[in-house]
Design an enzyme around this catalytic site. Sequence first.
Site, mmCIF file in Angstrom:
data_model
loop_
_atom_site.group_PDB
_atom_site.id
_atom_site.type_symbol
_atom_site.label_atom_id
_atom_site.label_comp_id
_atom_site.label_asym_id
_atom_site.label_seq_id
_atom_site.Cartn_x
_atom_site.Cartn_y
_atom_site.Cartn_z
ATOM 1 C CD GLU A 231 -10.094 18.264 9.763
ATOM 2 O OE1 GLU A 231 -9.007 18.014 9.198
ATOM 3 O OE2 GLU A 231 -10.183 18.577 10.963
ATOM 4 C CD GLU A 240 -1.145 16.086 4.861
ATOM 5 O OE1 GLU A 240 -0.265 16.602 5.589
ATOM 6 O OE2 GLU A 240 -1.490 14.884 4.932
ATOM 7 C CG ASN A 278 -6.393 6.252 11.098
ATOM 8 O OD1 ASN A 278 -6.947 5.616 11.994
ATOM 9 N ND2 ASN A 278 -5.747 7.390 11.314
#
Length: 378
Positions: A231, A240, A278
């Site tokens: 990831e 990100e 989340n």
Amino acid sequence: MPGKTFRGLSLARSAVVLAVGALLATLFAVPASAADPVGRITGLGGKCVDVAGASNANGTPVQLYDCNGSSAQNWTVASDGTLRALGKCLDIVDRSTADGAPVQLWDCGGGANQQWVVNSARDIVNPQANKCLDVRDRSTANGTRLQIWTCTGQTNQKWTAAGTSGGGNPSPSGFVVSESQFNQMFPGRNPFYTYSGLTAALSAYPGFANTGSDTVKRQEAAAFLANVSHETGGLVYVVEQNTANYPHYCDPNQSYGCPAGQAAYYGRGPIQLSWNFNYKAAGDALGINLLADPWRVERESAVAWKTGLWYWNTQNGPGSMTPHNAMVNQAGFGQTIRSINGSLECDGRNPAQVQSRINNYQRFTQILGVAPGNNLYC
């Protein structure tokens, strides 16, 4: 007489006994006194160095066996460089230096065939033969004989003493991955992803890598870190990289909305936590207001690690079980992929990404000296 060079250690023959004993004691994290406890010594498949039948008769085979806490697996290291169990020494049969020479239990006589050095690569080496303690045929079957063999660096020659992890460096947290192993897994990691941050986060989920057998504990740690590596590009990326995606992660239909801003809930941390819902759920579970301050995940290493552990231990994602349960219940590494990104990768959707995760997992299990198990694919 000149010193003898041995795997990077120069040992004058007259000082071999003292130096070997001191090094054994140092790398097994015990003082070099007459006979200090090491406890069990684990190797391939998470199994233990074991004296067959718990017999102390001369010539009793030393083998690989399920760890059971018996006296047959309770080893001590002595200042003369010997490893001892049941009052006798780990001994190479017939003083052989040949590949394949088996080891046994024998009266301690001070011979060179009873001398052992542990190095930082977790090899247990006999200096006279310049060969490693080895699991015959790389088998994890109970009763597999141990032998000496030319040092290859393979997992069937890697050993860890109880109370130590990875080269004998104790892990005070009790985590099955030592700091040296963590650094070996992530040689180019971002300094943000600290080992201390990871171990500090473990208290949030004490069952993680701490449930089941030693094998299962190591497999779960390897599985988590393998997915994390995938990831984050090897723990390189904290946030990100595609900033164009940032505004997409706000679901305005949630009653609490996006108080930190439309573009505040982009992927961060080891599992790249994203979406306002989340951040809300993870923050509620961890007692941290991440909905209002999602930037804590990129500012604080322990908080980042906790979000990764939150997902791993509590979320099914697109799968049918949590990644933690997948490993603890032996469903296999493939089910952890399904729970993290199965809707995009599993069932042939992106086999290259699946293979990347598996490659990480196999490499990390090798570092931890444990078999990867079955059901690697999803």
